[in-house]
Design a protein around this motif. Structure first.
Motif, PDB file in Angstrom:
ATOM      1  N   THR A   2      20.179  -1.726  -8.973  1.00  0.00           N
ATOM      2  CA  THR A   2      18.670  -1.891  -8.854  1.00  0.00           C
ATOM      3  C   THR A   2      18.657  -3.413  -8.348  1.00  0.00           C
ATOM      4  O   THR A   2      19.213  -4.368  -9.066  1.00  0.00           O
ATOM      5  N   THR A   3      17.311  -3.689  -7.559  1.00  0.00           N
ATOM      6  CA  THR A   3      17.140  -5.031  -7.185  1.00  0.00           C
ATOM      7  C   THR A   3      15.953  -5.468  -7.945  1.00  0.00           C
ATOM      8  O   THR A   3      14.773  -5.033  -7.861  1.00  0.00           O
ATOM      9  N   LYS A   4      16.071  -6.793  -8.389  1.00  0.00           N
ATOM     10  CA  LYS A   4      15.059  -7.219  -9.170  1.00  0.00           C
ATOM     11  C   LYS A   4      13.778  -7.988  -8.333  1.00  0.00           C
ATOM     12  O   LYS A   4      14.312  -8.715  -7.313  1.00  0.00           O
ATOM     13  N   VAL A   5      12.757  -7.559  -8.608  1.00  0.00           N
ATOM     14  CA  VAL A   5      11.560  -7.959  -7.680  1.00  0.00           C
ATOM     15  C   VAL A   5      10.873  -9.174  -8.139  1.00  0.00           C
ATOM     16  O   VAL A   5      10.509  -9.052  -9.538  1.00  0.00           O
ATOM     17  N   GLN A   6      10.578 -10.311  -7.639  1.00  0.00           N
ATOM     18  CA  GLN A   6       9.833 -11.430  -8.115  1.00  0.00           C
ATOM     19  C   GLN A   6       8.459 -10.952  -8.275  1.00  0.00           C
ATOM     20  O   GLN A   6       7.975 -10.279  -7.335  1.00  0.00           O
ATOM     21  N   THR A   7       7.897 -11.043  -9.494  1.00  0.00           N
ATOM     22  CA  THR A   7       6.409 -10.723  -9.535  1.00  0.00           C
ATOM     23  C   THR A   7       5.636 -12.029  -9.962  1.00  0.00           C
ATOM     24  O   THR A   7       6.254 -13.024 -10.390  1.00  0.00           O
ATOM     25  N   VAL A   8       4.538 -11.947  -9.516  1.00  0.00           N
ATOM     26  CA  VAL A   8       3.476 -12.895  -9.753  1.00  0.00           C
ATOM     27  C   VAL A   8       2.158 -12.304 -10.470  1.00  0.00           C
ATOM     28  O   VAL A   8       1.658 -11.539 -10.079  1.00  0.00           O
ATOM     29  N   LYS A   9       1.982 -12.805 -11.687  1.00  0.00           N
ATOM     30  CA  LYS A   9       1.081 -12.395 -12.521  1.00  0.00           C
ATOM     31  C   LYS A   9      -0.376 -12.806 -12.057  1.00  0.00           C
ATOM     32  O   LYS A   9      -0.383 -14.046 -11.908  1.00  0.00           O
ATOM     33  N   LEU A  10      -1.377 -12.256 -11.937  1.00  0.00           N
ATOM     34  CA  LEU A  10      -2.693 -12.636 -11.357  1.00  0.00           C
ATOM     35  C   LEU A  10      -3.775 -12.102 -12.443  1.00  0.00           C
ATOM     36  O   LEU A  10      -3.604 -10.804 -13.001  1.00  0.00           O
ATOM     37  N   THR A  11      -4.672 -12.693 -12.604  1.00  0.00           N
ATOM     38  CA  THR A  11      -5.666 -12.338 -13.509  1.00  0.00           C
ATOM     39  C   THR A  11      -7.316 -12.502 -12.530  1.00  0.00           C
ATOM     40  O   THR A  11      -7.205 -13.009 -11.738  1.00  0.00           O
ATOM     41  N   ASP A  12      -8.124 -11.442 -13.079  1.00  0.00           N
ATOM     42  CA  ASP A  12      -9.291 -11.120 -12.581  1.00  0.00           C
ATOM     43  C   ASP A  12      -9.336 -11.214 -10.704  1.00  0.00           C
ATOM     44  O   ASP A  12      -9.600 -11.666 -10.026  1.00  0.00           O
ATOM     45  N   VAL A  13      -8.295 -10.162 -10.591  1.00  0.00           N
ATOM     46  CA  VAL A  13      -8.166  -9.737  -9.258  1.00  0.00           C
ATOM     47  C   VAL A  13      -9.416  -9.035  -8.579  1.00  0.00           C
ATOM     48  O   VAL A  13      -9.626  -9.158  -7.322  1.00  0.00           O
ATOM     49  N   GLY A  14     -10.159  -8.370  -9.376  1.00  0.00           N
ATOM     50  CA  GLY A  14     -11.288  -7.631  -9.009  1.00  0.00           C
ATOM     51  C   GLY A  14     -11.135  -6.573  -8.058  1.00  0.00           C
ATOM     52  O   GLY A  14      -9.824  -5.868  -8.282  1.00  0.00           O
ATOM     53  N   LYS A  15     -11.726  -5.989  -7.408  1.00  0.00           N
ATOM     54  CA  LYS A  15     -11.844  -4.886  -6.308  1.00  0.00           C
ATOM     55  C   LYS A  15     -10.906  -4.992  -5.277  1.00  0.00           C
ATOM     56  O   LYS A  15     -10.857  -6.058  -4.681  1.00  0.00           O
ATOM     57  N   PRO A  16     -10.072  -4.360  -5.019  1.00  0.00           N
ATOM     58  CA  PRO A  16      -8.925  -4.178  -3.960  1.00  0.00           C
ATOM     59  C   PRO A  16      -9.743  -4.573  -2.613  1.00  0.00           C
ATOM     60  O   PRO A  16     -10.989  -3.851  -2.277  1.00  0.00           O
ATOM     61  N   THR A  45       4.567  -7.059  -5.355  1.00  0.00           N
ATOM     62  CA  THR A  45       4.875  -8.474  -6.094  1.00  0.00           C
ATOM     63  C   THR A  45       3.951  -8.688  -7.341  1.00  0.00           C
ATOM     64  O   THR A  45       4.357  -9.190  -8.338  1.00  0.00           O
ATOM     65  N   ALA A  46       2.699  -8.296  -6.865  1.00  0.00           N
ATOM     66  CA  ALA A  46       1.637  -8.670  -7.743  1.00  0.00           C
ATOM     67  C   ALA A  46       1.377  -7.472  -9.132  1.00  0.00           C
ATOM     68  O   ALA A  46       0.983  -7.803  -9.903  1.00  0.00           O
ATOM     69  N   GLU A  47       2.218  -6.753  -8.733  1.00  0.00           N
ATOM     70  CA  GLU A  47       2.287  -5.289  -9.716  1.00  0.00           C
ATOM     71  C   GLU A  47       0.822  -4.543  -9.915  1.00  0.00           C
ATOM     72  O   GLU A  47       0.588  -4.433 -10.856  1.00  0.00           O
ATOM     73  N   THR A  48       0.054  -5.168  -8.855  1.00  0.00           N
ATOM     74  CA  THR A  48      -1.316  -4.365  -9.105  1.00  0.00           C
ATOM     75  C   THR A  48      -1.943  -4.199  -7.711  1.00  0.00           C
ATOM     76  O   THR A  48      -1.337  -4.578  -6.561  1.00  0.00           O
ATOM     77  N   GLU A  49      -2.879  -3.324  -7.371  1.00  0.00           N
ATOM     78  CA  GLU A  49      -3.296  -2.982  -6.161  1.00  0.00           C
ATOM     79  C   GLU A  49      -4.353  -4.250  -5.631  1.00  0.00           C
ATOM     80  O   GLU A  49      -5.686  -3.747  -5.951  1.00  0.00           O
ATOM     81  N   LEU A  50      -4.088  -4.970  -4.921  1.00  0.00           N
ATOM     82  CA  LEU A  50      -4.755  -6.091  -4.522  1.00  0.00           C
ATOM     83  C   LEU A  50      -5.388  -5.643  -3.048  1.00  0.00           C
ATOM     84  O   LEU A  50      -6.561  -5.768  -2.874  1.00  0.00           O
ATOM     85  N   TYR A  51      -4.582  -4.714  -2.424  1.00  0.00           N
ATOM     86  CA  TYR A  51      -4.914  -4.394  -1.080  1.00  0.00           C
ATOM     87  C   TYR A  51      -4.976  -2.867  -0.801  1.00  0.00           C
ATOM     88  O   TYR A  51      -3.951  -2.270  -1.427  1.00  0.00           O
TER      89      TYR A  51
END
Length: 333
Positions: A2-16, A45-51
């Motif tokens: 498996t390939t390790k994916v660089q993640t960036v943890k974000l806070t308060d991302v709000g509505k996509p 990368t953010a491990e959340t639905e930003l878009y």
């Protein structure tokens, strides 16, 4: 493995944030795919639905891009949410793809405050709808001549992309990546944008200050400062050509020296090279605009239609009138 994916943890991302991609007939696949992939990788990368994104066509039916691949869509043009961002994806023959129905929809959604972007040639659609008047914009370099002639109220640039308020335009191709990385950085920070660029193996991120075409020395394969300076002056003075003697004087050499320089590096005279530049622009205008042949001739520095036709036939082995007729017949097939 498996390939390790660089993640960036974000806070308060709000509505996509939602993007609505509108695929126009014969759109360029690369400009669309590059934009969507940047959004997908940002989410991963953010491990959340930003878009989020939806894909539309004018009729709601599947549509083909310029390389022939067929795309299914989520629906037809409809009323959007005010905070949506529309991405019009253009390509070949943008004039025909810019229908009255599309223009009406663009204007209606723009009045409601929706952000509008034109990728590749779709800046033409935004300009046709009147959305770029008084604003800075860009479009693919091949369409710059015709765009400048048709939309005089737009501040046309040669940038890779332009963001002017809630109007966005790109030059096409990989410029979609640069534009999306800028949006991602503005939305969620440089760290995330850089991580997305790394995933895309995109190491040379461009800004809106970068121009889309290769430098003159790179294009012509010659690194000679005075030759490049003369060619730049030629490209900037198509409608009112400058004589070789004045060009030579402006770069501090004699006319004979300029002749030798062109023949040594480009195997043609300055006059011949200048003529080819003017005829190339004339061909772009004939193929991409509804300008009369007379007006095309004047825009490219020809004093009479007969002289223009003679030069055009000598270079392209056809007349301007036949060129336009051939183009029209291809579009109706």
């Amino acid at each position: 493995m498996t390939t390790k994916v660089q993640t960036v943890k974000l806070t308060d991302v709000g509505k996509p944030r939602r993007f609505v991609f509108v695929l126009l007939s014969d759109f360029t696949m690369l400009c669309f795919a590059a934009a969507v992939e940047a959004l997908r990788i940002a989410n991963r990368t953010a491990e959340t639905e930003l878009y989020q994104w939806r894909i539309l066509s004018e009729t709601g039916e599947g549509i083909a891009c310029s390389n022939g691949c067929q795309f299914g869509v989520d629906g037809a043009l409809n009323e959007l949410e005010r905070d949506d961002t529309v991405m019009l994806c253009g390509g070949i023959d943008i004039q025909s793809a810019t229908t009255q129905k599309l223009l009406n929809w663009i204007r209606r959604e723009a009045r409601r405050g929706v952000t509008m972007a034109g990728l590749c040639t779709a800046g033409h659609s935004l300009a046709k709808a009147g959305l770029l008047n008084g604003k800075k914009a860009t479009i693919h370099w091949e369409n710059q001549d015709s765009f400048a002639e048709e939309f005089e109220d737009v501040k046309l640039t040669k940038s890779v992309f332009v963001i002017d308020g809630n109007r966005i335009t790109t030059a096409g191709g990989t410029a979609s990546i640069d534009m999306m990385l800028k949006i991602i950085a503005d939305d969620h920070g440089e760290e995330l944008a850089n991580a997305v660029a790394d995933q895309l193996i995109y190491s040379a991120i461009r800004t809106d200050q970068d121009t889309q075409r290769l430098s003159i020395p790179t294009r012509i394969g010659v690194r000679h400062p005075k030759l490049s300076q003369v060619i730049q002056m030629m490209e900037q003075n198509i409608e009112d050509p400058i004589s070789p003697s004045i060009l030579a004087k402006d770069v501090g050499m004699s006319t004979r020296q300029l002749e030798r320089l062109f023949r040594r590096y480009l195997s043609r005279s300055p006059k011949r090279y200048y003529m080819e530049l003017r005829l190339q622009k004339a061909r772009n205008l004939l193929m991409q605009t509804d300008m009369t042949v007379i007006n095309v001739a004047l825009a490219c520095g020809f004093a009479s239609p007969s002289h223009f036709s003679k030069c055009y036939r000598s270079h392209y082995n056809t007349t301007p009138y036949r060129e336009r007729g051939t183009m029209s017949s291809r579009l109706t097939v």
